[in-house]
Design a protein around this motif. Sequence first.
Motif, mmCIF file in Angstrom:
data_model
loop_
_atom_site.group_PDB
_atom_site.id
_atom_site.type_symbol
_atom_site.label_atom_id
_atom_site.label_comp_id
_atom_site.label_asym_id
_atom_site.label_seq_id
_atom_site.Cartn_x
_atom_site.Cartn_y
_atom_site.Cartn_z
ATOM 1 N N ALA A 136 34.936 40.793 44.256
ATOM 2 C CA ALA A 136 35.909 40.743 43.171
ATOM 3 C C ALA A 136 37.311 41.090 43.667
ATOM 4 C CB ALA A 136 35.487 41.694 42.044
ATOM 5 N N ALA A 164 40.445 38.200 44.390
ATOM 6 C CA ALA A 164 41.760 38.237 43.742
ATOM 7 C C ALA A 164 42.884 38.441 44.741
ATOM 8 C CB ALA A 164 41.782 39.348 42.685
ATOM 9 N N GLU A 165 42.694 39.367 45.682
ATOM 10 C CA GLU A 165 43.810 39.782 46.542
ATOM 11 C C GLU A 165 44.043 38.883 47.752
ATOM 12 O OE1 GLU A 165 46.042 42.091 45.806
ATOM 13 O OE2 GLU A 165 44.958 42.297 43.907
ATOM 14 N N LYS A 196 46.173 35.941 46.703
ATOM 15 C CA LYS A 196 47.460 36.455 46.225
ATOM 16 C C LYS A 196 48.347 36.901 47.385
ATOM 17 C CE LYS A 196 47.204 39.198 42.715
ATOM 18 N NZ LYS A 196 46.957 40.419 41.899
ATOM 19 N N ARG A 239 41.932 31.196 50.258
ATOM 20 C CA ARG A 239 40.866 31.393 49.281
ATOM 21 C C ARG A 239 39.752 32.223 49.901
ATOM 22 N NH1 ARG A 239 35.978 28.884 47.809
ATOM 23 N NH2 ARG A 239 36.185 27.428 49.565
ATOM 24 N N GLN A 261 40.429 47.348 39.084
ATOM 25 C CA GLN A 261 40.263 45.939 38.728
ATOM 26 C C GLN A 261 38.942 45.730 37.998
ATOM 27 O OE1 GLN A 261 41.197 42.956 41.785
ATOM 28 N NE2 GLN A 261 39.166 42.102 41.370
#
Length: 308
Positions: free
Chosen positions: A98, A102-103, A106, A111, A223
């Motif tokens: 998770a 996300a990070e 970002k 990916r 998160q």
Amino acid sequence: MTFNEGMQIDPGRASSGGGPGMGGKLAVGGGAGGLILLVVGLLFGVDLTGTGTGTGVSGGQYQGGDATAGTPEHCKTGADANKYVDCRVVLTAQSLDAVWGAELPKQTGQRYVRPELVLFTGAVNTGCGNATSDVGPFYCPADRTAYFDTSFFQELVDRFGASAGPLAQEYVVAHEVGHHIQNQLGDIGRAQQDPRGPESGAVRTELQADCYAGMWAHFADKQNAPGSTQPFLKPLSDNDIRDALSAANAVGDDRIQRAAGRGVNPESWTHGSSDQRQKWFLAGYRSGSVQSCDTYSATDLNNPPGLR
């Protein structure tokens, strides 16, 4: 540190396999992509057997996996992860998925592709050859899989003096997934190019994995888990962080050399000192930044930029 009890453990997140009659030591050579160095482990190059011969590297090519798909059946929820170490490893991996899902895009534009996870006993056949529990937990770039014999966690306490706290164990899982992040970003081969010494690529690779483990801890209690209004972890306390630091301290090259009755020889280091491993974990924990984990550009490994 505890998981929120209602977290659901993915029944397909892990595989299991291995047994005492399987294979020899960890293999280098062969495998997917023709990589020369195919294994990066938490204690790679450190003798866990007490023989003074190191973990050992022997021949043996990948002949196919031995693992059976499926998370252990008793692992259902966060309450099980708080009770059983194998369930804790699996749910920690889900938390890592998770956070990095996300990070990583970002912060890097890449990916995240989750690594496979195998729980084994005694020995296991991998994309990097046959491995025994002597090597400790490890990540195999050839099959993009993190391997754990959970009996190691008790050895980490009994033989290396680490805390028995949950975050000490989760740090180990996060460190190995940190190697997977390095594999995705194309950095993991730097360990082979410069394999030993206090400033070596190997040490910088391991310290970066420690920093990435700290990054996970930065986000893991904040998160929300996918499909949930809660994070995987309850808020981390100072004691939790001390548990993780105790594990990082326990597996520093200098500490292990002293424990083996040998003099400290930085020219033989592959993972960094205890102090460095703790500092780079803290750098990731405090910054939550991939950029702050750039050990390869660091001019002073004793002074991470994330702690300045």
